[in-house]
Design a protein around this motif. Sequence first.
Motif, PDB file in Angstrom:
ATOM      1  N   GLU A  53       0.847  -1.190   0.000  1.00 55.31           N
ATOM      2  CA  GLU A  53       0.000   0.000   0.000  1.00 55.31           C
ATOM      3  C   GLU A  53       0.883   1.240   0.000  1.00 55.31           C
ATOM      4  OE1 GLU A  53      -2.793   1.773   3.380  1.00 55.31           O
ATOM      5  OE2 GLU A  53      -3.704   0.026   2.403  1.00 55.31           O
ATOM      6  N   THR A  54       0.646   2.136  -0.957  1.00 53.18           N
ATOM      7  CA  THR A  54       1.466   3.343  -1.069  1.00 53.18           C
ATOM      8  C   THR A  54       0.929   4.439  -0.149  1.00 53.18           C
ATOM      9  OG1 THR A  54       0.152   4.073  -2.972  1.00 53.18           O
ATOM     10  CG2 THR A  54       2.174   2.841  -3.424  1.00 53.18           C
ATOM     11  N   PRO A  55       1.804   5.336   0.318  1.00 54.36           N
ATOM     12  CA  PRO A  55       1.374   6.367   1.271  1.00 54.36           C
ATOM     13  C   PRO A  55       0.424   7.392   0.651  1.00 54.36           C
ATOM     14  CG  PRO A  55       3.776   6.141   1.228  1.00 54.36           C
ATOM     15  CD  PRO A  55       3.246   5.389   0.061  1.00 54.36           C
ATOM     16  N   LEU A  56      -0.394   7.977   1.515  1.00 54.39           N
ATOM     17  CA  LEU A  56      -1.213   9.137   1.169  1.00 54.39           C
ATOM     18  C   LEU A  56      -0.695  10.286   2.017  1.00 54.39           C
ATOM     19  CD1 LEU A  56      -3.710  10.198  -0.429  1.00 54.39           C
ATOM     20  CD2 LEU A  56      -5.066   9.701   1.617  1.00 54.39           C
ATOM     21  N   GLU A  57      -0.084  11.284   1.395  1.00 57.50           N
ATOM     22  CA  GLU A  57       0.607  12.342   2.129  1.00 57.50           C
ATOM     23  C   GLU A  57      -0.099  13.678   1.961  1.00 57.50           C
ATOM     24  OE1 GLU A  57       4.576  12.430   0.665  1.00 57.50           O
ATOM     25  OE2 GLU A  57       5.055  10.401   1.346  1.00 57.50           O
ATOM     26  N   GLY A 112      -8.227   2.777  -5.371  1.00 59.04           N
ATOM     27  CA  GLY A 112      -9.456   3.291  -4.775  1.00 59.04           C
ATOM     28  C   GLY A 112      -9.721   2.681  -3.413  1.00 59.04           C
ATOM     29  N   VAL A 113      -9.449   1.380  -3.272  1.00 56.80           N
ATOM     30  CA  VAL A 113      -9.620   0.715  -1.978  1.00 56.80           C
ATOM     31  C   VAL A 113      -8.726   1.366  -0.929  1.00 56.80           C
ATOM     32  CG1 VAL A 113      -9.479  -1.477  -0.737  1.00 56.80           C
ATOM     33  CG2 VAL A 113     -10.157  -1.450  -3.160  1.00 56.80           C
ATOM     34  N   GLU A 114      -7.475   1.576  -1.310  1.00 59.22           N
ATOM     35  CA  GLU A 114      -6.521   2.179  -0.370  1.00 59.22           C
ATOM     36  C   GLU A 114      -6.923   3.597   0.009  1.00 59.22           C
ATOM     37  OE1 GLU A 114      -2.537   1.846  -1.851  1.00 59.22           O
ATOM     38  OE2 GLU A 114      -2.757  -0.286  -2.349  1.00 59.22           O
ATOM     39  N   LEU A 115      -7.375   4.370  -0.968  1.00 63.30           N
ATOM     40  CA  LEU A 115      -7.731   5.764  -0.702  1.00 63.30           C
ATOM     41  C   LEU A 115      -8.846   5.869   0.330  1.00 63.30           C
ATOM     42  CD1 LEU A 115      -7.614   7.369  -4.271  1.00 63.30           C
ATOM     43  CD2 LEU A 115      -5.969   7.657  -2.416  1.00 63.30           C
ATOM     44  N   LEU A 116      -9.894   5.068   0.176  1.00 65.49           N
ATOM     45  CA  LEU A 116     -11.020   5.151   1.110  1.00 65.49           C
ATOM     46  C   LEU A 116     -10.633   4.640   2.488  1.00 65.49           C
ATOM     47  CD1 LEU A 116     -14.134   4.197  -1.057  1.00 65.49           C
ATOM     48  CD2 LEU A 116     -13.026   6.407  -0.702  1.00 65.49           C
ATOM     49  N   ARG A 117      -9.694   3.721   2.540  1.00 63.33           N
ATOM     50  CA  ARG A 117      -9.230   3.240   3.843  1.00 63.33           C
ATOM     51  C   ARG A 117      -8.301   4.253   4.489  1.00 63.33           C
ATOM     52  NH1 ARG A 117      -7.909  -1.635   2.465  1.00 63.33           N
ATOM     53  NH2 ARG A 117      -5.738  -1.193   1.891  1.00 63.33           N
ATOM     54  N   GLN A 118      -7.476   4.910   3.688  1.00 66.78           N
ATOM     55  CA  GLN A 118      -6.494   5.842   4.239  1.00 66.78           C
ATOM     56  C   GLN A 118      -7.111   7.188   4.617  1.00 66.78           C
ATOM     57  OE1 GLN A 118      -3.887   5.587   0.798  1.00 66.78           O
ATOM     58  NE2 GLN A 118      -2.276   4.629   2.011  1.00 66.78           N
ATOM     59  N   HIS A 119      -8.203   7.572   3.948  1.00 66.33           N
ATOM     60  CA  HIS A 119      -8.834   8.858   4.241  1.00 66.33           C
ATOM     61  C   HIS A 119     -10.319   8.624   4.474  1.00 66.33           C
ATOM     62  CE1 HIS A 119     -10.125  13.052   3.942  1.00 66.33           C
ATOM     63  NE2 HIS A 119      -8.858  13.370   4.103  1.00 66.33           N
TER      64      HIS A 119
END
Length: 504
Positions: free
Chosen positions: A19-23, A158-165
């Motif tokens: 999973e790549t970071p959301l900064e 998209g899965v990662e984005l909704l989990r990260q934010h």
Amino acid sequence: MHDYVRRILDSAVYEVATETPLERMGMLSERLGRDVFLKREDLLPVFSFKLRGAYNKIAKLSASERQRGVICASAGNHAQGVAYSARRIGVRAIIVMPTTTPSIKVKAVKRLGGEVIIFGDTFDDARLHALDLCKKDNLVFVHPYDDPDVIAGQGTIGVELLRQHSSQLAAIYVPIGGGGLAAGIASYVKFLRPEIRVIGVEPEDAASMKAAIAAGQPVPLDEVGIFADGVAVRQAGDETFRLCSTLLDEVVTVTTDEICAAIKDIFDHTRAISEPAGAVSLAGLRKHVGQLDIPGAAIAISSGANMNFDRLRHVAERAEIGERSEALLGVTIPEKPGSYRSFIRLLGDRAITEFNYRIAPGANAQIFVGVALKAGQAEKQEIIALLRNHALTVVDMTDNELAKLHVRYMVGGRVEGLMDEMLYRFEFPERPGALLRFLEGLHSDWNISLFHYRNHGSDFGRVLAGIQVPRNERPAFEQFLKELGYAHWDETGNPAYGMFLGMN
């Protein structure tokens, strides 16, 4: 949507990716008045999100399909994803790449074990050749975007984005080439959080999805710009068009200058250098986010970082214009002593970023000047009005492609009958008043016949100046240079001067 959500959740991506970071981009958030986040897909093993779709596709192949080998056409990032994935799984991979592909991507594919074939001037030329080879040699074609397994692999972002934010999110800006990334993210996000706006972003000169949506079907573009080569696609895919035309809220387009400004923003935040296609979505966010009428954060995808080093100079030149922090002007001033000093005094303490001039016969002089802006377009118009109020002719060249690409470097040439010209190279300290101090120290009968200056962001500005100094006044001129204290070199005997700028 249900089918794609199942495919996305069943993806094999995480066999090779993490999973790549959301900064959060602090400086840009403050500037835009809204929280801005950057999804760091440039941190994947091949420095691009393309690994997700390529691996998911190849991992889903049957044993017999793997034995046949795979082939793809790509401008670079998909190629690296396919080569990396094929080597990981143990499958032969042939990659057809257009001649315009940056060398860094070609070399990377070869290092990853891909068999590279260079063919055609565009992606579409390479794609047609790959399809011919696919049929001839019974290979499996791995499409860069128009394939359900590829789309599903990209949709894991998209899965990662909704989990990260999980807090309030207004919009996700997604770069579009053929549309696989946008289709994948939109399929998942719109299924779970339909209130979030998913906005596609394309370069103005490669807006294939925008053209498809306007026409109601995929249509080929007459011409495709290649600055953002990773999204330089002539025609959107059939499947990606079906999904994007239904699920995207909007498609916005950005200029080359706006992309360059976004590359600079990414560098300022991460110290990483994005490729042009990798900064497209942030360019769209910067341009469009002010139009959002709902609260919440905005996310851009940093989709790739396979940048050729030799493109950095062009990016740096154009970034200031893309940020609207520089005005480029063509100004006509009287060809007489004192005109330069008067012109510089009019600009006051504004930083001059560029100054090009070569003496020519006649009553008027033409100069090409860049001025740093602190208040954007309003300040530019204020400067233009100020100069015109002092009877100077001004042409705004800030958005003139010919001027930015070529003319700015071609101001000059030989002048017949020019006497007593000396050519000096200087290093001016980058501080207000440095140029004015130089001009005011010149004797009234020492005429500037050539001037070239460009700010390169360092502590010193490099200046080339031609000055007409009668031979009997050379000692006084030498004394002036000594008192001025700026580093300088006499280039009058330089062969480059003699060949291209000096008297015949």
